[in-house]
Design an enzyme around this catalytic site. Structure first.
Site: not given
Length: 318
Positions: A65, A73, A75, A157, A236
């Site tokens: 992410h 970075d 963020s 996504p 899974d």
């Protein structure tokens, strides 16, 4: 529909994607300034995962992410009003306390030297290894970004996209179709909230029926498990705590948990890669490592003169 791919073809892609050519990063970046950085990170991640094994996939996801928005970075670690971390789509992200713990220890040994972005990247690698996955060398020298915008977190996504959407997203980060399929294999461990898949179980695409690509027995299990959106379910269902190729076998058997998992097997661009990785553990491990190196090198906004080395990963320096 069946697809196949040769090992030689996959190895060609592996060699193509494993190349590392980024002058800004170096394997020796902390050789003099903080020689024990990898030891500190490894020991801390090991301690945390020993107490809670779900932190291994959580750290891998946190790293993804981070790199998916503005590049790697850190963020995603900034914790202020309107930041990525405060976004609704980031509510299920975990592992922040692990990074804070590592950073505090490193600051004692090497103050104002090691970036939070580098810490998160290495922690994701060590978490992968502790889960049974491959090891890879992490090049260092990333800077910490000063900007974090909640709206931008929505670019990541979330499980509803089409294959074309996924391919275009990955290409925007300098990654290719093989990276998409290999990194999706991270879903061999970890969990998802039921809210990410309930639309597949009861009223898929407004049909009033479930997604027809779900294995009937698996569908029955998921309907019992996911009565509430806040519940968690293993990505899974077969070997949820083991980093292996079972994820790809599940997709072959119509047991991909998220829509973005299952559609990889219905598209001619990705299905051959699913088949190849499902049958060759060593190739999956090699390619996953190569793709993680590429992911960790994504730098969308920062140049050599941008960014900083945060003292506290949760906020920019004063």
């Amino acid at each position: 529909m069946k697809f196949s791919i040769s090992l030689c073809f996959l190895v060609f892609f592996f060699l193509e994607t494993s190349a590392f050519d980024d002058d800004a990063l170096s394997f020796l970046h902390y050789y003099r300034s903080c020689p024990d950085v990898e030891k500190i990170i490894h020991n801390k991640v090991k301690q945390w995962v020993a107490k809670d094994y779900t932190l291994a996939p959580a750290l891998m996801r946190l790293h993804f992410h981070d790199c998916a928005v503005r590049g790697c970075d850190a963020s995603v670690l900034l914790n202020h009003q309107g930041s990525e971390r405060r976004s609704n789509v980031s509510k299920s992200l975990r592992g922040f306390e692990v990074i804070d713990d590592i950073k505090a220890e490193i600051e004692k040994k090497c103050p104002k030297t090691v970036s939070c972005a580098d810490i998160l990247t290495a922690a994701a690698r060590d978490a992968t290894v502790l889960a049974g996955g491959p090891f890879w060398q992490v090049p260092y020298g990333r800077k910490d970004g000063r900007v974090s915008i909640a709206k931008e977190a929505e670019m990541v996504p979330m499980g509803h996209e089409r294959v074309t959407d996924l391919i275009e997203f990955y290409q925007s980060k300098g990654l290719n179709i093989l990276d998409l399929v290999a990194l999706s294999g991270a879903h061999t461990i970890g969990r998802s909230t039921c809210g990410s898949l309930q639309f597949r179980l009861f009223n898929y695409m407004g049909t009033g029926k479930p997604d027809p690509t779900i294995n009937p027995k698996y569908l029955n299990f998921l309907r019992r498990k996911c009565r509430w959106a806040s519940e968690y379910v293993d990505l899974d269902a077969t070997t949820p705590k083991t980093f292996d190729v079972q994820y790809f076998k599940n997709v072959q058997n119509k047991m991909g948990l998220l829509r973005t998992d299952q559609i990889l097997y219905s598209d001619s661009r990705t299905a051959p890669l699913v088949n190849a990785l499902a049958s060759q553990t060593h190739v999956f491990h090699h390619q996953f490592a190569a793709s993680m190196v590429k992911l960790g090198n994504v730098q969308d906004y920062l140049s050599a003169d941008d960014g900083e080395i945060r003292v506290n990963c949760n906020c920019v320096n004063a």
